[in-house]
Design a protein around this motif. Structure first.
Motif, PDB file in Angstrom:
ATOM      1  N   PHE A 179       0.839  -1.200   0.000  1.00  0.00           N
ATOM      2  CA  PHE A 179       0.000   0.000   0.000  1.00  0.00           C
ATOM      3  C   PHE A 179       0.875   1.251   0.000  1.00  0.00           C
ATOM      4  CE2 PHE A 179      -2.636  -3.329   1.916  1.00  0.00           C
ATOM      5  CZ  PHE A 179      -3.741  -3.264   1.082  1.00  0.00           C
ATOM      6  N   ALA A 180       0.307   2.355  -0.459  1.00  0.00           N
ATOM      7  CA  ALA A 180       1.054   3.603  -0.592  1.00  0.00           C
ATOM      8  C   ALA A 180       1.549   4.102   0.762  1.00  0.00           C
ATOM      9  CB  ALA A 180       0.188   4.663  -1.268  1.00  0.00           C
ATOM     10  N   PHE A 181       2.796   4.573   0.795  1.00  0.00           N
ATOM     11  CA  PHE A 181       3.414   5.161   1.989  1.00  0.00           C
ATOM     12  C   PHE A 181       3.357   4.223   3.191  1.00  0.00           C
ATOM     13  CE2 PHE A 181       1.608   8.779  -0.457  1.00  0.00           C
ATOM     14  CZ  PHE A 181       2.817   9.291  -0.921  1.00  0.00           C
ATOM     15  N   SER A 182       3.521   2.922   2.921  1.00  0.00           N
ATOM     16  CA  SER A 182       3.469   1.944   4.006  1.00  0.00           C
ATOM     17  C   SER A 182       4.304   0.736   3.621  1.00  0.00           C
ATOM     18  CB  SER A 182       2.020   1.518   4.271  1.00  0.00           C
ATOM     19  OG  SER A 182       1.981   0.454   5.209  1.00  0.00           O
ATOM     20  N   ASN A 183       4.902   0.123   4.617  1.00  0.00           N
ATOM     21  CA  ASN A 183       5.622  -1.125   4.392  1.00  0.00           C
ATOM     22  C   ASN A 183       4.760  -2.332   4.724  1.00  0.00           C
ATOM     23  OD1 ASN A 183       8.063   0.043   3.547  1.00  0.00           O
ATOM     24  ND2 ASN A 183       8.646   0.456   5.675  1.00  0.00           N
ATOM     25  N   ASP A 184       3.540  -2.070   5.200  1.00  0.00           N
ATOM     26  CA  ASP A 184       2.617  -3.157   5.494  1.00  0.00           C
ATOM     27  C   ASP A 184       1.864  -3.546   4.224  1.00  0.00           C
ATOM     28  OD1 ASP A 184       3.317  -3.083   8.167  1.00  0.00           O
ATOM     29  OD2 ASP A 184       1.809  -1.539   8.606  1.00  0.00           O
ATOM     30  N   GLY A 185       1.385  -4.770   4.168  1.00  0.00           N
ATOM     31  CA  GLY A 185       0.633  -5.205   3.002  1.00  0.00           C
ATOM     32  C   GLY A 185       0.081  -6.596   3.184  1.00  0.00           C
ATOM     33  N   LEU A 186      -0.543  -7.086   2.130  1.00  0.00           N
ATOM     34  CA  LEU A 186      -1.068  -8.435   2.090  1.00  0.00           C
ATOM     35  C   LEU A 186      -0.087  -9.321   1.346  1.00  0.00           C
ATOM     36  CD1 LEU A 186      -4.718  -7.546   0.981  1.00  0.00           C
ATOM     37  CD2 LEU A 186      -3.854  -7.743   3.321  1.00  0.00           C
ATOM     38  N   ASN A 187       0.011 -10.576   1.746  1.00  0.00           N
ATOM     39  CA  ASN A 187       0.891 -11.481   1.007  1.00  0.00           C
ATOM     40  C   ASN A 187       0.326 -12.891   1.037  1.00  0.00           C
ATOM     41  OD1 ASN A 187       2.523 -13.139   3.245  1.00  0.00           O
ATOM     42  ND2 ASN A 187       2.284 -11.027   3.960  1.00  0.00           N
ATOM     43  N   VAL A 188       0.595 -13.620  -0.039  1.00  0.00           N
ATOM     44  CA  VAL A 188       0.092 -14.981  -0.165  1.00  0.00           C
ATOM     45  C   VAL A 188       0.926 -15.718  -1.204  1.00  0.00           C
ATOM     46  CG1 VAL A 188      -1.551 -14.582  -2.053  1.00  0.00           C
ATOM     47  CG2 VAL A 188      -2.046 -16.342  -0.350  1.00  0.00           C
ATOM     48  N   THR A 189       1.022 -17.009  -1.048  1.00  0.00           N
ATOM     49  CA  THR A 189       1.548 -17.875  -2.100  1.00  0.00           C
ATOM     50  C   THR A 189       0.360 -18.569  -2.748  1.00  0.00           C
ATOM     51  OG1 THR A 189       3.633 -18.225  -0.947  1.00  0.00           O
ATOM     52  CG2 THR A 189       3.027 -19.841  -2.621  1.00  0.00           C
ATOM     53  N   ARG A 190       0.268 -18.462  -4.066  1.00  0.00           N
ATOM     54  CA  ARG A 190      -0.897 -18.977  -4.793  1.00  0.00           C
ATOM     55  C   ARG A 190      -0.444 -19.890  -5.925  1.00  0.00           C
ATOM     56  NH1 ARG A 190      -4.273 -14.417  -7.658  1.00  0.00           N
ATOM     57  NH2 ARG A 190      -2.683 -14.721  -9.251  1.00  0.00           N
ATOM     58  N   VAL A 191      -1.086 -21.053  -6.019  1.00  0.00           N
ATOM     59  CA  VAL A 191      -0.825 -21.981  -7.118  1.00  0.00           C
ATOM     60  C   VAL A 191      -2.165 -22.269  -7.793  1.00  0.00           C
ATOM     61  CG1 VAL A 191       0.075 -24.227  -7.812  1.00  0.00           C
ATOM     62  CG2 VAL A 191       1.124 -23.008  -5.893  1.00  0.00           C
ATOM     63  N   ASP A 192      -2.243 -21.974  -9.084  1.00  0.00           N
ATOM     64  CA  ASP A 192      -3.509 -22.089  -9.813  1.00  0.00           C
ATOM     65  C   ASP A 192      -3.344 -23.053 -10.987  1.00  0.00           C
ATOM     66  OD1 ASP A 192      -6.261 -21.079 -10.572  1.00  0.00           O
ATOM     67  OD2 ASP A 192      -5.133 -20.537 -12.370  1.00  0.00           O
ATOM     68  N   THR A 193      -4.301 -23.965 -11.131  1.00  0.00           N
ATOM     69  CA  THR A 193      -4.326 -24.870 -12.283  1.00  0.00           C
ATOM     70  C   THR A 193      -5.701 -24.795 -12.937  1.00  0.00           C
ATOM     71  OG1 THR A 193      -5.090 -26.796 -10.997  1.00  0.00           O
ATOM     72  CG2 THR A 193      -2.706 -26.450 -11.171  1.00  0.00           C
ATOM     73  N   ASN A 194      -5.716 -24.788 -14.241  1.00  0.00           N
ATOM     74  CA  ASN A 194      -6.965 -24.691 -14.989  1.00  0.00           C
ATOM     75  C   ASN A 194      -6.898 -25.655 -16.162  1.00  0.00           C
ATOM     76  OD1 ASN A 194      -9.500 -23.762 -15.779  1.00  0.00           O
ATOM     77  ND2 ASN A 194      -8.653 -22.127 -17.031  1.00  0.00           N
ATOM     78  N   HIS A 195      -7.899 -26.525 -16.286  1.00  0.00           N
ATOM     79  CA  HIS A 195      -7.949 -27.515 -17.360  1.00  0.00           C
ATOM     80  C   HIS A 195      -9.289 -27.363 -18.084  1.00  0.00           C
ATOM     81  CE1 HIS A 195      -4.504 -29.641 -15.497  1.00  0.00           C
ATOM     82  NE2 HIS A 195      -5.102 -29.299 -14.366  1.00  0.00           N
ATOM     83  N   THR A 196      -9.227 -27.260 -19.412  1.00  0.00           N
ATOM     84  CA  THR A 196     -10.437 -27.088 -20.213  1.00  0.00           C
ATOM     85  C   THR A 196     -10.463 -28.127 -21.326  1.00  0.00           C
ATOM     86  OG1 THR A 196     -10.446 -24.703 -19.793  1.00  0.00           O
ATOM     87  CG2 THR A 196     -11.797 -25.500 -21.615  1.00  0.00           C
ATOM     88  N   LEU A 197     -11.552 -28.885 -21.379  1.00  0.00           N
ATOM     89  CA  LEU A 197     -11.765 -29.885 -22.422  1.00  0.00           C
ATOM     90  C   LEU A 197     -12.876 -29.389 -23.340  1.00  0.00           C
ATOM     91  CD1 LEU A 197     -11.135 -32.780 -23.494  1.00  0.00           C
ATOM     92  CD2 LEU A 197     -13.039 -33.578 -22.061  1.00  0.00           C
ATOM     93  N   SER A 198     -12.611 -29.362 -24.639  1.00  0.00           N
ATOM     94  CA  SER A 198     -13.601 -28.875 -25.597  1.00  0.00           C
ATOM     95  C   SER A 198     -13.813 -29.888 -26.712  1.00  0.00           C
ATOM     96  CB  SER A 198     -13.175 -27.529 -26.180  1.00  0.00           C
ATOM     97  OG  SER A 198     -11.931 -27.632 -26.835  1.00  0.00           O
ATOM     98  N   TYR A 199     -14.954 -29.755 -27.381  1.00  0.00           N
ATOM     99  CA  TYR A 199     -15.318 -30.650 -28.480  1.00  0.00           C
ATOM    100  C   TYR A 199     -15.678 -29.790 -29.683  1.00  0.00           C
ATOM    101  CZ  TYR A 199     -17.918 -34.177 -31.157  1.00  0.00           C
ATOM    102  OH  TYR A 199     -18.363 -35.014 -32.141  1.00  0.00           O
ATOM    103  N   ALA A 200     -14.991 -29.998 -30.789  1.00  0.00           N
ATOM    104  CA  ALA A 200     -15.214 -29.187 -31.988  1.00  0.00           C
ATOM    105  C   ALA A 200     -16.172 -29.909 -32.926  1.00  0.00           C
ATOM    106  CB  ALA A 200     -13.886 -28.915 -32.694  1.00  0.00           C
TER     107      ALA A 200
END
Length: 236
Positions: free
Chosen positions: A61-82
């Motif tokens: 955040f502005a003018f601050s050393n404080d903040g939010l933090n997280v480790t995030r791992v995202d997986t997305n799988h899409t199956l389609s039929y043409a």
């Protein structure tokens, strides 16, 4: 930012740090992303696309050393039929997204895994017509103009994720995923012409793209988003 693109996949590395505390910045130190393009199963009409992303995030955040933090791992799988019915392309698809968070909205050391389910269908077709229009002035070299009209409709449904967005720290649009029941209409118009190249032959070039679109939220029955993308390239 380092990106490598291959015929089968795209891999990227992003490091983003704040240098001036005047700004609110989401630091990504680092973010790794691996995407596969739509891959066909042998000679079947089924296609699979996969996305995997690791992000070490910190919101400063502005003018601050404080903040939010997280480790995030995202997986997305899409199956389609043409599939095709005459001149109409019909592509049903189903996706599942699983996202791991090392912290919840309160910043507590609590591991969370949010799951989403995303079925839908895309329908599109195209028409074209060639106009005998020739323009040889103002530096333009147009030899006929082809108008391609590609209307499409997409329906996408998502029930409530297994973890609501109110229980997650918000860093970007991925954290804000919510239920949806959306139908999207797109009316793409492309205009192409042939121009003389350096070898004296004619080469095809796109000179304009006009793409009106509209989204309707079927949960509320209201218009959600409407707009128009326009790209004009009268000259090479």
């Amino acid at each position: 930012s380092v990106i490598t693109a291959q015929p089968e996949y795209t891999f990227s590395l992003l490091v983003r740090e704040r240098l001036d505390d005047f700004f609110v910045v989401v630091e990504r130190s680092p973010e790794l992303r691996y995407d596969t393009h739509n891959r066909q199963f042998v000679d079947t009409p089924f296609y699979l696309r996969q996305e995997v992303q690791f992000s070490n995030l910190k919101k400063q955040f502005a003018f601050s050393n404080d903040g939010l933090n997280v480790t995030r791992v995202d997986t997305n799988h899409t199956l389609s039929y043409a599939a095709r019915v005459g001149e109409v392309s019909i592509t049903p698809h189903v996706g599942t997204r699983q996202t791991f968070y090392s912290r919840n909205a309160d910043g507590g050391e609590r591991d969370l895994v949010r799951g989403t389910f995303d079925p839908g269908v895309d329908i599109s077709t195209r028409f074209y017509k060639i106009y005998d229009i020739y323009i040889k002035s103002l530096g333009l070299d147009y030899n006929q103009i082809r108008h391609i009209f590609s209307p499409s409709a997409s329906y996408n449904y998502r029930p409530n994720p297994t973890v609501l967005r109110t229980k997650l720290q918000q860093f970007d649009t991925l954290d804000a995923l919510d239920k949806q029941n959306i139908i999207h209409f797109d009316f793409e118009n492309k205009f192409q012409t042939k121009e003389h190249n350096s070898e004296g032959g004619l080469a095809m070039r796109e000179i304009a793209r006009i793409d009106p679109f509209v989204d309707t939220d079927l949960h509320t029955g209201r218009l959600r988003n409407a707009g128009m993308r326009v790209e004009l390239r009268p000259y090479t």
